[in-house]
Design an enzyme around this catalytic site. Structure first.
Site: not given
Ligand code: URA
Length: 447
Positions: A83, A170, A189-190
């Site tokens: 999640k 960013r 990442k997930k």
């Molecule tokens: N959370 C994240 O993991 N990445 C983003 O770009 C913004 C919030």
């Protein structure tokens, strides 16, 4: 052919679309240093302004996910779920959700982060538990999921490292709030985390990444579509951050509240959000025929003690003191800061709005979050909410209580929070705690 980064930047600057090979080469260049930070920054701004197509997002997401280790759970575990929350104030959902869903026979491999800005992070909350190890090796993480069905660990540095690099750029080039870049960042990442299916808790409101409900819907849709496109069944639940979730904001205090919910009690709002997300995980894993059956299973898990038992097992497996599940041990094991000062209502009326973000910032200035990456955290400091939007209050009633390390710090934070709870003359209908569930288009029949 050698990757031409100038050409890559020009394509996006002029509104063109990148191929899979170009995206892969770009991420490779980020990792080996052949793409300079200023070139990546120029591309980010072009992508921010021009946007990314869903195909480009897929290519970038995969390239980012594969830039480091990709967790592979033992296939014998079966369909596993993870999640992601877009971040909130008082958001202790993971602490409840992971053991609850695992207790229903669904493996949960949860990689969590630390607090970011004014929002809290699960890793910081878990570190409030004496002895708890939240930095599992990949092997230990996998073994634990195979053995007890769940584990929560901090992101390893080796997981999607190119994403970390891009995120940092960013952050310092004002290109964070781009839907496409946010979606690729989260989903990469997930995917690297190794779970099969994902549930996204996308929050809207004054304490959320997406302040407007429409933006939260758009992000939820993008997260779900992108994940499915990449072979990961997903759903998103939209939840409110118009006020902090539940009663407590603060690391030890949120662990206490999570234990209450795991014991079948706790604030109704926290329980409801945990149940809704758990229901979606159960549906993703095909452990129920319909939402009602899924919800019944989840309620039972909280009310019959099985989720709490799994939580204790997980804590002890990760080196923590599982006697924290006993509230009589809380003063010793999960202490709260001693200097409690209320913020009282200056007038009678109805609570009409809350500045959730200011409450998150207040916790940070008490020492419960970080100003700089390396700052230590005081797990004891907290804020206890004593009112909700829509509630009638009398002048002098407490609206919230600040628990600080010193009387001075509590008083300062109470001053900071003056104005964070608005009171009006007219009765107020509180907005919904949750709104739509976003499922893939073909399943809902929408188009
Ligand atoms: N959370 C994240 O993991 N990445 C983003 O770009 C913004 C919030």
């Amino acid at each position: 052919m050698r990757f031409n980064v100038l050409n890559f930047i020009e394509v996006k600057r002029d509104g063109g679309e990148h191929s899979e090979g170009e995206m892969r080469a770009f991420v490779q260049g980020l990792m080996d240093g052949s793409v300079a930070d200023y070139q990546a920054a120029a591309w980010l701004m072009a992508a921010f302004i021009r946007g990314l197509s869903i195909r480009e997002m897929s290519h970038l997401t995969v390239a980012l996910a594969r830039s480091g280790d990709v967790f592979q759970l033992d296939p014998s575990c079966g369909f596993s779920v993870d999640k992601h929350s877009t971040g909130g104030v008082g958001d202790k959902v993971t602490l409840v959700l992971v053991p609850l869903v695992a207790s229903l026979g669904i493996p949960v491999a949860k990689l969590s982060g630390r607090g970011l800005g004014f929002t809290g992070g699960t890793v910081d909350k878990l570190e409030a538990i004496p002895g708890m190890n939240v930095h599992l090796t990949m092997e230990a993480f996998k073994a634990q999921v195979a053995e007890i069905g769940c584990a929560v660990s901090g992101h390893s540095l080796q997981l999607a490292p190119a994403e970390g690099k891009l995120y940092h750029l960013r952050d310092v080039t004002s290109t964070v709030p781009s839907m496409g870049l946010i979606a690729t960042s989260i989903v990469s990442k997930k995917i690297a985390g190794g779970a099969n299916g994902f549930v996204f808790d996308v929050k809207w409101g004054r304490g959320a990444l997406m302040e407007s409900y429409q933006d939260a819907v758009a992000l939820g849709r993008l997260l779900v579509d992108l994940s499915w496109e990449l072979g990961h069944p997903s759903r998103a639940v939209l939840t409110s951050m118009e006020q902090p979730l539940g009663q407590w904001v603060g690391n030890s205090a949120e662990v206490r509240e999570a234990i209450e919910v795991l014991s079948g009690g706790g604030p109704e709002s926290t329980r409801q959000v945990c149940l809704a997300l758990a229901r979606e995980m159960v549906l993703l894993a095909n452990k129920a025929q319909d939402p009602e059956e899924a919800m019944d299973l989840c309620r039972r898990g909280l009310d019959d003690g099985s989720a709490l038992e799994r939580f204790a097992q997980m804590v002890s497996r990760q080196g923590g003191d599982s006697s924290i599940v006993d509230p009589s041990r809380w003063d010793e094991l999960l202490p709260l800061a001693p200097h409690v000062v209320p913020l009282v209502a200056q007038r009678s009326g109805y609570v009409s709005a809350m500045d959730t973000r200011a409450i998150g910032e207040a916790l940070r200035s008490l020492g419960g979050g970080r100003m700089r990456k390396e700052d230590p955290i005081d797990h004891r400091v907290s804020i206890r909410m004593a009112c909700e939007i829509g509630q009638e209050v009398q002048a002098g009633d407490p609206l919230l209580h600040v628990y600080g390390r010193t009387l001075g710090s509590s008083q300062d934070v109470v001053e900071m929070l003056r104005g964070a709870v608005s009171i009006g003359d007219e009765p107020v209908e509180p907005g919904p705690l949750m709104r739509d569930v976003i499922a893939p288009l073909e399943r809902t029949g929408e188009n």
